[in-house]
Design a protein around this motif. Structure first.
Motif, PDB file in Angstrom:
ATOM      1  N   THR A 198       0.817  -1.210   0.000  1.00 24.30           N
ATOM      2  CA  THR A 198       0.000   0.000   0.000  1.00 24.30           C
ATOM      3  C   THR A 198       0.852   1.262   0.000  1.00 24.30           C
ATOM      4  N   GLY A 201       2.653   1.444  -3.477  1.00 22.94           N
ATOM      5  CA  GLY A 201       1.757   1.394  -4.631  1.00 22.94           C
ATOM      6  C   GLY A 201       2.134   0.334  -5.637  1.00 22.94           C
ATOM      7  N   SER A 202       2.695  -0.744  -5.163  1.00 26.31           N
ATOM      8  CA  SER A 202       3.168  -1.799  -6.055  1.00 26.31           C
ATOM      9  C   SER A 202       3.176  -3.111  -5.301  1.00 26.31           C
TER      10      SER A 202
END
Length: 268
Positions: A198, A201-202
């Motif tokens: 989270t 973002g990956s």
């Protein structure tokens, strides 16, 4: 025996060669013959409180909530450190007040801590070096027999806690550290895989460790193709690992070493 048979687990650094673990089992079975006793771990490295805390944290959630967990990794035995018991929403934990119980109690949801002060619930001591046999095991047996925890001692508000450092998320990285080195030499970090996903973002990221090669995320140990890889372990934490080798030996890192995780490629 029915499903509600008393259940007591043992986590210690005693090993099996000296009869000490047998003495604990003997005391429990003498005082509460109906109790089922499970040796969860007896080969914690000698005096290694964090490894004992980690072993207890790994095992306790998978036992029934009624289980009573006795943990003894106690280099301060015979000193002024307190013997304690923690009542939680998922199990009761008994052992020395040296931080050994704190990680498992933190995860289980503490209700109250009790100091083991009532001499009626221990056996006669021979010296002061075997509280596992003389104090912790009998306390567990009496609890299994239905003794009211309030009779065993007063509540306390200041139990000792083993530090659990929180990871530090940033805009492009997460700073963490190695909590423990397990028996395989895996470097267990304090960074949850879900937090890395989270924050960055990956679902692909890489660990950067001091003085060593980067460790890209791998799906499993056998998928690690470089010297080191990053794996989400069974507790949901990221660990730096090596396939069929010790990541600790390869990296030269130990407990407390810093680890930085950033977005990056995934090993195939």
């Amino acid at each position: 025996m029915g499903p509600d048979r008393p259940l007591i687990t043992l986590t210690t650094d005693f090993g099996f060669s000296d009869g000490t673990i047998g003495a604990l089992i003997g005391v429990i079975k003498s005082l509460c013959p109906e109790a089922e006793v499970v040796v969860s771990a007896a080969d914690i490295p000698r005096h290694d409180i964090p490894r004992g805390a980690w072993a207890l944290l790994q095992a306790a959630p998978f036992f029934p909530a009624r289980a009573i967990h006795v943990a003894v990794v106690d280099p301060g035995v015979g000193s002024r450190r307190r013997p304690v018991m923690a009542m939680t929403s998922h199990g009761t934990f008994i052992g020395p007040d040296n931080g050994l119980l704190s990680w498992a109690v933190r995860a289980a949801g503490p209700i109250c801590w009790i100091a083991l002060e009532n001499p009626a619930y221990r056996i006669a001591k021979v010296g002061v070096t075997f509280d596992g046999r003389d104090l912790f095991a009998p306390t567990a047996a009496y609890l299994a027999r239905g003794v009211d925890p309030a009779d065993i001692g007063p509540e306390i508000q200041d139990p000792s806690n083993l530090p659990w450092p929180e990871p530090a998320p940033g805009p492009e990285s997460i700073e963490g550290e190695i909590l423990v080195v397990d028996a395989f030499g895996n470097l267990i970090t304090n960074i949850p895989a879900a937090l890395a996903k989270t924050t960055l973002g990956s679902d692909a990221f890489v660990a950067h460790i001091p003085g060593g090669p980067d460790a890209p995320l791998s799906r499993s140990y056998s998928d690690i193709t470089g010297a080191l890889g990053l794996v989400a372990n069974g507790s949901g934490l990221l660990e730096v690992a090596a396939f069929q080798r010790s990541a600790a030996e390869l990296s030269g890192l130990d407990r407390g070493a810093k680890v930085t995780v950033t977005a990056g490629g995934r090993q195939k």
